[in-house]
Design a protein around this motif. Structure first.
Motif, PDB file in Angstrom:
ATOM      1  N   GLN A  11       1.004  -0.969  -0.417  1.00 21.49           N
ATOM      2  CA  GLN A  11       0.311   0.305  -0.133  1.00 21.49           C
ATOM      3  C   GLN A  11       0.965   1.059  -0.241  1.00 21.49           C
ATOM      4  OE1 GLN A  11      -2.638  -0.060   3.626  1.00 21.49           O
ATOM      5  NE2 GLN A  11      -4.024  -1.610   1.868  1.00 21.49           N
ATOM      6  N   TYR A  12       0.579   2.045  -0.830  1.00 19.26           N
ATOM      7  CA  TYR A  12       1.552   3.490  -1.451  1.00 19.26           C
ATOM      8  C   TYR A  12       0.089   4.137  -0.943  1.00 19.26           C
ATOM      9  CZ  TYR A  12       3.939  -0.050  -2.986  1.00 19.26           C
ATOM     10  OH  TYR A  12       5.811  -1.180  -2.911  1.00 19.26           O
ATOM     11  N   LEU A  13       1.288   5.634  -0.739  1.00 15.86           N
ATOM     12  CA  LEU A  13       0.583   6.819  -0.559  1.00 15.86           C
ATOM     13  C   LEU A  13       0.695   7.742  -1.482  1.00 15.86           C
ATOM     14  CD1 LEU A  13      -1.861   8.794   1.023  1.00 15.86           C
ATOM     15  CD2 LEU A  13       0.236  10.413   1.628  1.00 15.86           C
ATOM     16  N   THR A  14      -0.431   7.837  -2.593  1.00 11.75           N
ATOM     17  CA  THR A  14       0.050   8.386  -3.628  1.00 11.75           C
ATOM     18  C   THR A  14      -0.092  10.444  -3.573  1.00 11.75           C
ATOM     19  OG1 THR A  14      -1.849   8.473  -4.723  1.00 11.75           O
ATOM     20  CG2 THR A  14       0.136   6.842  -5.218  1.00 11.75           C
ATOM     21  N   PHE A  15       0.753  10.918  -3.866  1.00 11.04           N
ATOM     22  CA  PHE A  15       0.881  12.493  -3.993  1.00 11.04           C
ATOM     23  C   PHE A  15       1.732  13.079  -4.962  1.00 11.04           C
ATOM     24  CE2 PHE A  15       5.066  11.235  -1.651  1.00 11.04           C
ATOM     25  CZ  PHE A  15       5.914  11.663  -2.661  1.00 11.04           C
ATOM     26  N   LYS A  16       1.601  14.462  -5.119  1.00 11.73           N
ATOM     27  CA  LYS A  16       1.518  15.210  -6.820  1.00 11.73           C
ATOM     28  C   LYS A  16       2.304  16.722  -6.389  1.00 11.73           C
ATOM     29  CE  LYS A  16      -2.061  14.743 -10.344  1.00 11.73           C
ATOM     30  NZ  LYS A  16      -2.224  14.938 -11.374  1.00 11.73           N
ATOM     31  N   LEU A  17       3.773  16.185  -6.975  1.00 11.60           N
ATOM     32  CA  LEU A  17       4.788  17.474  -7.151  1.00 11.60           C
ATOM     33  C   LEU A  17       4.117  17.973  -8.497  1.00 11.60           C
ATOM     34  CD1 LEU A  17       7.877  16.132  -5.138  1.00 11.60           C
ATOM     35  CD2 LEU A  17       5.812  17.634  -4.099  1.00 11.60           C
ATOM     36  N   ALA A  23       4.674   7.838  -4.714  1.00 12.33           N
ATOM     37  CA  ALA A  23       3.763   7.401  -3.975  1.00 12.33           C
ATOM     38  C   ALA A  23       5.473   6.531  -2.378  1.00 12.33           C
ATOM     39  CB  ALA A  23       3.695   6.071  -4.151  1.00 12.33           C
ATOM     40  N   LEU A  24       4.402   7.071  -1.463  1.00 12.68           N
ATOM     41  CA  LEU A  24       5.376   7.062  -0.031  1.00 12.68           C
ATOM     42  C   LEU A  24       4.734   5.382   0.200  1.00 12.68           C
ATOM     43  CD1 LEU A  24       5.643   9.879   1.968  1.00 12.68           C
ATOM     44  CD2 LEU A  24       7.518   8.646   0.437  1.00 12.68           C
ATOM     45  N   SER A 101      -0.068  17.891  -3.539  1.00 13.84           N
ATOM     46  CA  SER A 101      -1.853  17.074  -3.022  1.00 13.84           C
ATOM     47  C   SER A 101      -1.157  15.826  -2.489  1.00 13.84           C
ATOM     48  CB  SER A 101      -2.464  17.519  -4.155  1.00 13.84           C
ATOM     49  OG  SER A 101      -2.265  17.208  -5.320  1.00 13.84           O
ATOM     50  N   VAL A 102      -2.420  15.010  -1.618  1.00  8.88           N
ATOM     51  CA  VAL A 102      -2.228  13.626  -1.713  1.00  8.88           C
ATOM     52  C   VAL A 102      -3.132  13.628  -3.000  1.00  8.88           C
ATOM     53  CG1 VAL A 102      -2.692  12.091  -0.088  1.00  8.88           C
ATOM     54  CG2 VAL A 102      -1.682  14.124   0.505  1.00  8.88           C
ATOM     55  N   GLN A 103      -2.947  12.529  -3.061  1.00  6.38           N
ATOM     56  CA  GLN A 103      -4.177  11.503  -4.087  1.00  6.38           C
ATOM     57  C   GLN A 103      -5.073  10.627  -3.624  1.00  6.38           C
ATOM     58  OE1 GLN A 103      -3.812  13.027  -7.547  1.00  6.38           O
ATOM     59  NE2 GLN A 103      -3.179  14.423  -5.968  1.00  6.38           N
ATOM     60  N   GLU A 104      -4.906   9.579  -3.391  1.00 10.19           N
ATOM     61  CA  GLU A 104      -4.868   8.053  -2.629  1.00 10.19           C
ATOM     62  C   GLU A 104      -3.890   7.721  -2.040  1.00 10.19           C
ATOM     63  OE1 GLU A 104      -6.730   6.181  -5.928  1.00 10.19           O
ATOM     64  OE2 GLU A 104      -5.520   7.023  -7.533  1.00 10.19           O
ATOM     65  N   VAL A 105      -4.816   5.955  -1.655  1.00  8.45           N
ATOM     66  CA  VAL A 105      -4.164   5.045  -1.012  1.00  8.45           C
ATOM     67  C   VAL A 105      -4.680   4.124  -2.395  1.00  8.45           C
ATOM     68  CG1 VAL A 105      -3.492   3.638   1.196  1.00  8.45           C
ATOM     69  CG2 VAL A 105      -3.975   5.602   1.727  1.00  8.45           C
ATOM     70  N   LEU A 106      -2.765   3.438  -2.582  1.00 13.98           N
ATOM     71  CA  LEU A 106      -3.358   2.378  -3.671  1.00 13.98           C
ATOM     72  C   LEU A 106      -2.242   1.244  -2.937  1.00 13.98           C
ATOM     73  CD1 LEU A 106      -1.841   4.870  -6.818  1.00 13.98           C
ATOM     74  CD2 LEU A 106      -4.240   3.649  -6.489  1.00 13.98           C
ATOM     75  N   GLU A 107      -3.084   0.459  -3.399  1.00 11.32           N
ATOM     76  CA  GLU A 107      -2.184  -1.159  -3.659  1.00 11.32           C
ATOM     77  C   GLU A 107      -1.684  -1.448  -5.264  1.00 11.32           C
ATOM     78  OE1 GLU A 107      -3.914  -5.329  -1.857  1.00 11.32           O
ATOM     79  OE2 GLU A 107      -4.636  -3.641  -0.491  1.00 11.32           O
ATOM     80  N   ILE A 140       5.782   7.573  -9.169  1.00 13.19           N
ATOM     81  CA  ILE A 140       7.536   7.193  -8.811  1.00 13.19           C
ATOM     82  C   ILE A 140       7.976   7.092  -7.156  1.00 13.19           C
ATOM     83  CG2 ILE A 140       9.474   8.289  -8.400  1.00 13.19           C
ATOM     84  CD1 ILE A 140       8.759  10.351 -10.720  1.00 13.19           C
ATOM     85  N   ILE A 141       7.882   5.683  -7.110  1.00 14.08           N
ATOM     86  CA  ILE A 141       7.522   4.923  -5.147  1.00 14.08           C
ATOM     87  C   ILE A 141       9.074   5.014  -4.751  1.00 14.08           C
ATOM     88  CG2 ILE A 141       7.064   3.484  -4.185  1.00 14.08           C
ATOM     89  CD1 ILE A 141       5.915   1.559  -6.125  1.00 14.08           C
ATOM     90  N   LEU A 142       9.487   6.335  -4.133  1.00 14.81           N
ATOM     91  CA  LEU A 142       9.799   6.826  -3.319  1.00 14.81           C
ATOM     92  C   LEU A 142      10.560   5.745  -2.193  1.00 14.81           C
ATOM     93  CD1 LEU A 142       9.783  10.549  -3.168  1.00 14.81           C
ATOM     94  CD2 LEU A 142      10.679   9.415  -4.562  1.00 14.81           C
ATOM     95  N   ASP A 143      11.930   5.711  -1.769  1.00 16.46           N
ATOM     96  CA  ASP A 143      12.443   5.298  -0.426  1.00 16.46           C
ATOM     97  C   ASP A 143      12.651   6.271  -0.041  1.00 16.46           C
ATOM     98  OD1 ASP A 143      14.236   4.109   1.586  1.00 16.46           O
ATOM     99  OD2 ASP A 143      14.842   2.294   0.737  1.00 16.46           O
ATOM    100  N   ILE A 144      11.797   6.597   1.467  1.00 14.56           N
ATOM    101  CA  ILE A 144      12.308   8.214   2.085  1.00 14.56           C
ATOM    102  C   ILE A 144      13.419   7.819   2.773  1.00 14.56           C
ATOM    103  CG2 ILE A 144      10.565   7.231   3.894  1.00 14.56           C
ATOM    104  CD1 ILE A 144      10.181  10.911   2.372  1.00 14.56           C
ATOM    105  N   ASP A 145      13.603   6.894   3.083  1.00 13.90           N
ATOM    106  CA  ASP A 145      14.898   6.734   4.577  1.00 13.90           C
ATOM    107  C   ASP A 145      16.081   7.060   3.592  1.00 13.90           C
ATOM    108  OD1 ASP A 145      13.386   5.610   6.285  1.00 13.90           O
ATOM    109  OD2 ASP A 145      13.797   3.346   5.285  1.00 13.90           O
ATOM    110  N   ARG A 146      16.135   6.679   1.852  1.00 11.15           N
ATOM    111  CA  ARG A 146      17.362   7.154   1.059  1.00 11.15           C
ATOM    112  C   ARG A 146      17.099   8.792   0.453  1.00 11.15           C
ATOM    113  NH1 ARG A 146      18.906   1.934  -2.024  1.00 11.15           N
ATOM    114  NH2 ARG A 146      20.148   0.585  -0.023  1.00 11.15           N
ATOM    115  N   VAL A 147      15.607   9.169   0.581  1.00 12.21           N
ATOM    116  CA  VAL A 147      15.337  10.517  -0.517  1.00 12.21           C
ATOM    117  C   VAL A 147      16.830  11.655   0.276  1.00 12.21           C
ATOM    118  CG1 VAL A 147      14.144  12.369  -0.941  1.00 12.21           C
ATOM    119  CG2 VAL A 147      13.737  10.189  -0.838  1.00 12.21           C
ATOM    120  N   PHE A 148      17.122  11.024   1.461  1.00 12.75           N
ATOM    121  CA  PHE A 148      18.089  12.746   2.049  1.00 12.75           C
ATOM    122  C   PHE A 148      19.356  11.967   2.466  1.00 12.75           C
ATOM    123  CE2 PHE A 148      13.379  13.435   3.043  1.00 12.75           C
ATOM    124  CZ  PHE A 148      13.484  15.240   2.518  1.00 12.75           C
ATOM    125  N   SER A 149      20.270  13.012   2.757  1.00 19.84           N
ATOM    126  CA  SER A 149      21.316  11.574   2.381  1.00 19.84           C
ATOM    127  C   SER A 149      22.026  11.620   3.743  1.00 19.84           C
ATOM    128  CB  SER A 149      22.768  12.940   1.495  1.00 19.84           C
ATOM    129  OG  SER A 149      22.557  14.262   2.362  1.00 19.84           O
TER     130      SER A 149
END
Length: 163
Positions: A11-17, A23-24, A101-107, A140-149
């Motif tokens: 499950q992923y939370l999708t958002f727009k930039l 997605a996260l 904006s936040v879009q939706e939770v997707l599976e 684009i599914i992000l690995d939030i732990d790796r987004v930042f150095s």
């Protein structure tokens, strides 16, 4: 790992930039807040919008547009802050991600996700977990732990502990 854990992994939370959809993993998301005033902190990286007070805790807020080298945008009624938990050096840190904006939770099933694109050695795609496909649209599914150095997280943690 329980069946619920396995289900959450898909499950992923999708958002727009801008017009791009990101997605996260839902397990990394604590909550979604309406946009609120952010207190600027001097001498922080340009992508660091500032801090907010979240029920008595100081939470650093990062402008994801700026982090991804997009032009900064004015806040709208849809602008929100995704409160996430990132892990750095084994330590959890709470962080706010400012998004359009936040879009939706997707599976998404594993067969709907392709590995990140390999774009030579000049572009760092380490922070992309994969490219999801949903309704003929790429996510684009992000690995939030790796987004930042490590250096960036250290700066963010310093702001958090100074406040």
């Amino acid at each position: 790992m329980s069946a619920e854990d396995l289900e959450q992994m898909n499950q992923y939370l999708t958002f727009k930039l801008d017009e791009e959809v990101f997605a996260l993993e839902i397990a990394k998301v604590r909550e979604v807040l309406d946009f609120t005033d952010v207190t600027k902190v001097p001498q922080t990286p340009i992508f660091m919008r500032g801090v907010i007070n979240l029920r008595g805790s100081v939470v650093p807020v990062v402008d994801m547009r700026v982090k991804f080298s997009m032009r900064e945008a004015e806040a709208t009624v849809n602008t929100c802050i995704i409160i996430t938990e990132v892990v750095m050096d084994g330590e959890p840190s709470v962080l706010g991600a400012l998004v359009d904006s936040v879009q939706e939770v997707l599976e998404l099933d594993p067969d709907q996700i392709e590995p990140p694109p390999r774009i030579g050695t000049k572009l760092d795609t380490e922070f992309i977990r994969g490219m999801g496909k949903h309704n003929d649209e790429f996510i684009i599914i992000l690995d939030i732990d790796r987004v930042f150095s490590a250096d960036e997280i250290s700066l963010i943690q310093a702001v958090d502990s100074d406040s």
